[in-house]
Design an enzyme around this catalytic site. Structure first.
Site, PDB file in Angstrom:
ATOM      1  N   TYR A 109       0.853  -1.184   0.000  1.00  0.00           N
ATOM      2  CA  TYR A 109       0.000   0.000   0.000  1.00  0.00           C
ATOM      3  C   TYR A 109       0.893   1.239   0.000  1.00  0.00           C
ATOM      4  CZ  TYR A 109      -4.218   2.654   0.412  1.00  0.00           C
ATOM      5  OH  TYR A 109      -5.233   3.526   0.128  1.00  0.00           O
ATOM      6  N   ARG A 162      -9.115  11.199  -7.782  1.00  0.00           N
ATOM      7  CA  ARG A 162      -8.186  11.839  -6.845  1.00  0.00           C
ATOM      8  C   ARG A 162      -7.407  10.747  -6.105  1.00  0.00           C
ATOM      9  NH1 ARG A 162      -7.102  12.765  -1.961  1.00  0.00           N
ATOM     10  NH2 ARG A 162      -8.822  11.420  -1.282  1.00  0.00           N
ATOM     11  N   LYS A 180      -6.312  -1.742  -0.828  1.00  0.00           N
ATOM     12  CA  LYS A 180      -7.160  -1.621   0.361  1.00  0.00           C
ATOM     13  C   LYS A 180      -7.722  -2.971   0.777  1.00  0.00           C
ATOM     14  CE  LYS A 180      -7.505   2.900   1.363  1.00  0.00           C
ATOM     15  NZ  LYS A 180      -7.397   3.526   2.690  1.00  0.00           N
ATOM     16  N   GLU A 252     -13.601   5.300  -2.286  1.00  0.00           N
ATOM     17  CA  GLU A 252     -12.186   5.598  -2.143  1.00  0.00           C
ATOM     18  C   GLU A 252     -11.711   6.504  -3.266  1.00  0.00           C
ATOM     19  OE1 GLU A 252      -8.894   5.396   0.127  1.00  0.00           O
ATOM     20  OE2 GLU A 252     -10.609   4.103   0.529  1.00  0.00           O
ATOM     21  N   ASP A 253     -11.080   7.610  -2.901  1.00  0.00           N
ATOM     22  CA  ASP A 253     -10.386   8.491  -3.841  1.00  0.00           C
ATOM     23  C   ASP A 253     -11.278   9.049  -4.945  1.00  0.00           C
ATOM     24  OD1 ASP A 253      -8.188   8.200  -2.312  1.00  0.00           O
ATOM     25  OD2 ASP A 253      -7.029   6.994  -3.693  1.00  0.00           O
ATOM     26  N   ASP A 275     -13.807   6.385   2.961  1.00  0.00           N
ATOM     27  CA  ASP A 275     -12.615   6.244   3.784  1.00  0.00           C
ATOM     28  C   ASP A 275     -11.800   7.524   3.832  1.00  0.00           C
ATOM     29  OD1 ASP A 275     -10.834   4.618   5.393  1.00  0.00           O
ATOM     30  OD2 ASP A 275      -9.451   4.692   3.706  1.00  0.00           O
ATOM     31  N   ASP A 276     -11.772   8.286   2.744  1.00  0.00           N
ATOM     32  CA  ASP A 276     -10.993   9.530   2.726  1.00  0.00           C
ATOM     33  C   ASP A 276     -11.567  10.564   3.689  1.00  0.00           C
ATOM     34  OD1 ASP A 276      -9.241   8.726   0.474  1.00  0.00           O
ATOM     35  OD2 ASP A 276     -11.131   8.728  -0.611  1.00  0.00           O
ATOM     36  N   ASN A 418      -0.211  11.956   1.479  1.00  0.00           N
ATOM     37  CA  ASN A 418       0.469  10.856   0.797  1.00  0.00           C
ATOM     38  C   ASN A 418       0.617  11.170  -0.689  1.00  0.00           C
ATOM     39  OD1 ASN A 418       0.744   8.932   2.955  1.00  0.00           O
ATOM     40  ND2 ASN A 418      -1.468   8.643   2.877  1.00  0.00           N
ATOM     41  N   ASN A 462      -2.081   6.048   9.622  1.00  0.00           N
ATOM     42  CA  ASN A 462      -2.531   5.311   8.448  1.00  0.00           C
ATOM     43  C   ASN A 462      -3.965   4.833   8.660  1.00  0.00           C
ATOM     44  OD1 ASN A 462      -2.894   3.199   6.442  1.00  0.00           O
ATOM     45  ND2 ASN A 462      -0.671   3.262   6.159  1.00  0.00           N
TER      46      ASN A 462
END
Length: 571
Positions: A109, A162, A180, A252-253, A275-276, A418, A462
């Site tokens: 990851y 993103r 993930k 996610e993203d 999650d973000d 990150n 994290n």
């Protein structure tokens, strides 16, 4: 006669006379044990002679994997090797992952997965997960039906807009859902066949990718507006139709605007979270709660400045407010402790330059003059906590860090962006500018820093501390909708696990090697909360949550291939 995983006797392949279906045990990563098949298993399965004579234990295979891994000179090559291992021998991959989490997590990851996404077109080897195109609109359910596993319990989905701090990578963002979900299994024991990575291909606005001959997605601008929303609606409905209402869907993203919209749009109707926004919030709040034991304060007594006002910062700020409310202050008082700086400066009401979007407006300062730079905000506000989630490498300058050290005995500095090159500052910079007094955490791992004879081990904030255990608890008790209290509970549980030794060593998080225990403890707490608050749908209620959860977990040790029927138990 040995039966296959569907309970059917192996038969000869009609297209290849003499070849029995036992060879599927070598081709299927869920079944393959490589040279660990015993002589008896090889004879029973009809694979005797298809392997060299030597029989190796899993421990011997593990040593060989580690030797092979060390042969590769760079992290991307190691990532490719590990994904190849996952494609060949699932149990050995996860055994390797859990055997040395501190070493393996950065490879499977962050930060390596960011480079893997950028190079995805070059390193793609074997299908893993689903790519659902906007051009499948009207037939999304049919695409999802093509996935061979019927008992999917957890999905991680992205549209690639993103990816980490790297921007729009289109379908190359698939590395994130894959990574993930490998952590769902490696860190929480959720069975890999119950996990499904999905990328939604709605195009990309990255013109370099559109021109890149290695790019594997649609080469047009991103679909937006009503068509895009209808596509997402169809996707969510198709998931429930195929796998059930209790299927966990982790977003996610996605881009900032869409991330907040879809969280609001779907959270009451589906078992989903972002999650973000929520996972990041929980892990950061956990670190803040642990830091209070070093600063001897309560959260609402701190002044928090954020660099960046995107998904992560707004999620963290909102969960901070919820945590402060639990301490007994009003919402107005809680929000008054939070200051946000974006690319246009301090977010204030009626800001003349650029205005303020809807999601940021809840944290806009009332009756305050605009301030253009983070440095000036730090000078004026004198925060006790400085949090970076801006993806601007070096945003915490030497002057800002020194200012934090001069204003606080123990300044709290979280550089969360990150990958590593996007971090607002390094651990060494934070410790050096504050004479080793900073309470530091980062999003990507930093090596230990020795300052004035003392070695400090910076904590890594994290999301992996949060989302695997949260998912495990949600799945085990069948939560249908996920309230914010779930993430605050996960944060407080994680903070309570941090020991006095961890804090003395400079970390506000437990050691990475202990994440599996963190996941278990979070899942236990969530199950108790769910049954207490009538959120659980799995009945009857287990008598012992810990025993119930442990009974569901994936076992990385090889099982015998000799029983009459091979099957996968379901949670």
């Amino acid at each position: 006669m040995m039966m296959d995983r569907l309970g059917q006797r192996p038969t000869k392949d009609e297209s290849s006379p003499g070849l029995v279906r036992g060879i599927d045990y070598l081709r299927n990563p869920q079944l393959n044990k490589g040279l660990a098949f015993t002589i008896e298993e090889r004879m029973s399965l009809g694979i005797h002679g298809l392997l060299p004579a030597v029989v190796r234990t899993q421990e011997e295979q593990l040593k060989l994997c580690k030797l092979n891994l060390e042969r590769y000179p760079d992290d991307l090559s190691k990532y490719i090797y590990l994904i190849g291992l996952l494609d060949r021998n699932e149990k050995l991959f996860y055994r390797l992952l859990e055997d040395d989490l501190e070493k393996m997590m950065p490879l499977v990851y962050t930060p390596t997965v960011g480079l893997a996404c950028q190079k995805f077109g070059m390193i793609y080897r074997r299908p893993r997960g689903l790519f659902i195109s906007f051009h499948d609109k009207g037939h999304v359910y049919d695409v999802i039906r093509n996935w061979p596993e019927h008992n999917v319990r957890a999905i991680v989905v992205t549209d690639g807009e993103r990816i980490l701090g790297l921007g729009d990578l289109g379908v190359q963002g698939m590395g994130i859902p894959i990574g993930k979900l490998s952590l769902y299994t490696g860190l929480a024991g959720i069975k890999p066949q119950q996990c499904l990575p999905i990328t939604l291909d709605v195009g990309t606005d990255n013109q370099m990718l559109q021109r890149d001959p290695m790019y594997m997605g649609h080469r047009h601008a991103r679909i937006t507006g009503k068509d895009y929303d209808e596509f997402l609606d169809e996707f969510m409905e198709a998931v429930v139709q195929r796998f059930g209402q209790s299927t966990l869907i982790q977003f996610e993203d996605f881009g900032n605007k869409n991330a907040f919209r879809f969280l609001t749009r779907y959270r009451e109707r589906y078992c989903m979270f972002n999650d973000d926004i929520q996972g990041t919030a929980a892990v950061v709040v956990a670190g803040l709660l642990a830091s209070l034991r070093l600063t001897n304060t309560k959260l609402h007594e701190n002044t928090i400045v954020f660099q960046g006002a995107g998904e992560a910062s707004l999620g963290i700020a909102s969960l901070c407010v919820l945590a402060m409310l639990k301490e007994g202050v009003s919402e107005k008082e809680a929000k008054n402790r939070i200051w946000m700086v974006d690319s246009l400066g301090l977010i204030v009401q009626d800001r003349p330059k650029g205005g303020v979007t809807t999601h940021k407006s809840q944290f806009a300062r009332q009756n305050h003059k605009p301030v253009d730079t983070l440095a000036e905000v730090v000078r004026q506000v004198k925060p006790t906590v400085l949090i970076g989630a801006s993806a601007i490498g070096g945003a915490f300058t030497q002057d800002i860090l020194v200012e934090m050290g001069e204003n606080n005995k123990r300044p709290v500095i979280f550089a969360l962006s990150n990958p590593t090159i996007k971090a607002e500052c390094t651990a060494e910079e934070a410790y050096s500018a504050t004479q080793g007094r900073a309470i530091f955490a980062s999003g990507s791992p930093f090596k230990p820093v020795t300052y004035d004879g003392k070695t400090l081990y910076p904590g890594q904030g994290n999301n992996s501390y949060i989302f695997p255990g949260t998912a495990l608890g949600i799945i085990c008790c069948g939560i249908m909708n996920i309230p914010d209290e779930i993430f605050l509970l996960a944060a407080t549980t994680l903070a309570d696990i941090v020991t006095a030794d961890d804090l003395r060593n400079g970390s506000v998080y437990p050691p990475i090697k202990n994440i599996k225990n963190c996941s278990l403890q979070i899942a236990i707490k969530l199950m108790d909360y769910a049954y207490t608050n009538s959120l659980a749908t799995v009945h009857p209620k287990p008598n012992n949550y810990e025993e119930f959860i442990k009974a569901q977990l994936y076992d990385t040790n090889y099982s015998s291939s000799l029983p009459e029927v091979y099957h996968f138990p379901d949670i």
